[in-house]
Scaffold this motif. Structure first.
Motif, mmCIF file in Angstrom:
data_model
loop_
_atom_site.group_PDB
_atom_site.id
_atom_site.type_symbol
_atom_site.label_atom_id
_atom_site.label_comp_id
_atom_site.label_asym_id
_atom_site.label_seq_id
_atom_site.Cartn_x
_atom_site.Cartn_y
_atom_site.Cartn_z
ATOM 1 N N ALA A 111 -100.839 84.768 -31.211
ATOM 2 C CA ALA A 111 -99.957 84.400 -32.314
ATOM 3 C C ALA A 111 -99.039 85.573 -32.609
ATOM 4 C CB ALA A 111 -100.760 84.031 -33.561
ATOM 5 N N VAL A 112 -97.831 85.271 -33.035
ATOM 6 C CA VAL A 112 -96.888 86.329 -33.409
ATOM 7 C C VAL A 112 -96.910 86.494 -34.923
ATOM 8 C CG1 VAL A 112 -95.424 85.881 -31.415
ATOM 9 C CG2 VAL A 112 -94.957 84.712 -33.578
ATOM 10 N N GLY A 138 -102.761 85.264 -43.843
ATOM 11 C CA GLY A 138 -104.030 84.610 -43.521
ATOM 12 C C GLY A 138 -103.884 83.196 -42.996
ATOM 13 N N HIS A 139 -102.652 82.733 -42.830
ATOM 14 C CA HIS A 139 -102.418 81.391 -42.307
ATOM 15 C C HIS A 139 -101.699 81.474 -40.959
ATOM 16 C CE1 HIS A 139 -103.668 79.605 -46.105
ATOM 17 N NE2 HIS A 139 -102.906 80.486 -46.733
ATOM 18 N N ARG A 140 -101.839 80.403 -40.196
ATOM 19 C CA ARG A 140 -101.192 80.315 -38.886
ATOM 20 C C ARG A 140 -100.405 79.024 -38.853
ATOM 21 N NH1 ARG A 140 -102.843 77.693 -34.263
ATOM 22 N NH2 ARG A 140 -102.318 78.620 -32.238
ATOM 23 N N THR A 141 -99.062 79.144 -38.751
ATOM 24 C CA THR A 141 -98.208 77.957 -38.740
ATOM 25 C C THR A 141 -97.267 78.012 -37.538
ATOM 26 O OG1 THR A 141 -96.639 79.085 -40.199
ATOM 27 C CG2 THR A 141 -98.264 77.632 -41.238
ATOM 28 N N HIS A 176 -87.267 77.301 -39.306
ATOM 29 C CA HIS A 176 -87.436 76.119 -38.475
ATOM 30 C C HIS A 176 -88.927 75.825 -38.362
ATOM 31 C CE1 HIS A 176 -83.270 76.113 -37.574
ATOM 32 N NE2 HIS A 176 -83.288 77.194 -36.816
ATOM 33 N N SER A 177 -89.598 75.750 -39.494
ATOM 34 C CA SER A 177 -91.047 75.609 -39.467
ATOM 35 C C SER A 177 -91.475 74.258 -38.921
ATOM 36 C CB SER A 177 -91.607 75.786 -40.879
ATOM 37 O OG SER A 177 -92.980 75.524 -40.873
ATOM 38 N N ALA A 178 -92.483 74.287 -38.080
ATOM 39 C CA ALA A 178 -93.099 73.061 -37.588
ATOM 40 C C ALA A 178 -94.497 72.947 -38.171
ATOM 41 C CB ALA A 178 -93.152 73.069 -36.063
ATOM 42 N N ALA A 179 -94.711 73.578 -39.335
ATOM 43 C CA ALA A 179 -96.051 73.683 -39.898
ATOM 44 C C ALA A 179 -96.688 72.334 -40.160
ATOM 45 C CB ALA A 179 -96.003 74.488 -41.189
#
Length: 338
Positions: A111-112, A138-141, A176-179
């Motif tokens: 993850a980046v 603490g989140h990964r999106t 450009h979130s794809a969360a």
């Protein structure tokens, strides 16, 4: 319940197989064609989206295509782009690129983050856009990231039919979130990689059965020997169970995708079972095929090592069975205690 593909899904798989058969086998760098040649041909088949960016395929359809991708192992990120198209094709940030068949880099591990971190992306050097998991707070999106916002460092891969780079952020990504589809993209990517591994194992077995019928020792084909027969039979059983597992998991996802969000939902359990089963069995089939071939399997120009190396590489990223077995055991133990 019908576990087999429909006529249309078989036709889709055959079309993908014929399209990929037009490209020479990728056995070493540099590859004989750019990745964009393959991804554009796949876009022309309508694999990624319709002209208005709407996803065309369901999960079962995509599995039918991924099985053929595994048989051919083209030097292009088709499996990753297929997963991204199912999850993100409605997103304006990526729809045009997918429709045009331009290569998209999708992270398969890591993850980046704005302050560091990196993700491994197949065919990153040819990608126009990236779909990357971004870790923050603490989140990964998942985010769709432009080429100008990342830095690439070449990665050494065991897989001779692929290339990859470690990707890190060089600037804060634009919004450009794809969360909203993060969980589904993770799951679809895992499902299609498992289907690709199943296709690769099936191809290795087909190649081996043909060899065992033709190769002769002491005046008869080696396939008449019990040692070969039993190994081939075990491999055939493993391939059929892998096919049933990926097809059933895809059917569950198509039928009730919301059950992926439930720890004991049928779609979640089917995917965990498939991840537990395919990762180890695909490798055992490929290794058995190498043994049944004898010394010729290790020669560089024969090509059987391509499937084994792809399966081993996938096993280290998206198809490691141990974590899925532990997660599946936790769910089943909790259900037994309830």
């Amino acid at each position: 319940m019908d576990f087999d593909f429909s006529f249309e899904q078989r036709l889709l798989g055959e079309s993908v197989g014929r399209m990929l058969a037009g490209f020479p086998a990728a056995t070493d760098h540099p590859f004989p064609y750019p990745a964009s040649d393959v991804t554009r041909a796949a876009a022309d088949l309508g694999l990624f989206a319709s002209d208005d960016g709407v996803p065309i395929l369901g999960a079962v359809d995509a599995v039918a295509a991924a099985l053929e991708i595994g048989r051919a192992l083209p030097a292009a990120p088709l499996t990753e782009m297929l997963a991204a198209s199912l999850a993100l094709a409605g997103s304006p940030a990526i729809a045009d690129v997918l429709c045009a068949g331009e290569p998209v880099g999708v992270a398969v591990t890591g993850a980046v983050a704005p302050d560091g971190g990196r993700a491994l992306v197949p065919f990153a050097h040819e990608a126009r856009l990236f779909v990357l998991p971004v870790a923050a707070g603490g989140h990964r999106t998942w985010h769709v990231v432009n080429r100008s916002e990342v830095t690439l460092d070449a990665a050494d891969l065991f897989d001779v039919a692929s290339s990859a780079a470690w990707v890190s952020l060089s600037a804060k990504p634009a919004d450009h979130s794809a969360a909203s589809v993060a969980g589904r993209l993770d799951d679809l990517l895992a499902l299609l990689v498992l289907a690709e591994m199943t296709g690769a194992a099936a191809y290795a077995l087909d190649l081996t059965v043909g060899y065992a019928k033709e190769r002769r020792q002491f005046g008869r084909p080696i396939g008449q020997n019990q040692a070969i027969k039993h190994m081939a039979a075990d491999a055939a059983v493993a391939v059929e169970t892998m096919k049933a597992a990926v097809e059933y998991a895809a059917w569950c996802i198509d039928t009730a995708p919301e059950e992926l969000d439930e720890p004991a939902g049928e779609a979640r359990l089917a995917l965990l079972s498939t991840r537990s089963h395919v990762g180890g069995h695909a490798r055992r089939v490929a290794e058995a095929c190498v043994q049944m071939h004898g010394g010729i399997a290790f020669t560089w120009d024969y090509g059987l090592h391509r499937t084994l190396k792809r399966i081993v590489t996938r096993q280290t990223t998206l198809a490691a069975p141990r974590a899925s077995r532990e997660a599946l055991a936790d769910v089943l133990m909790a259900a037994a205690d309830a």
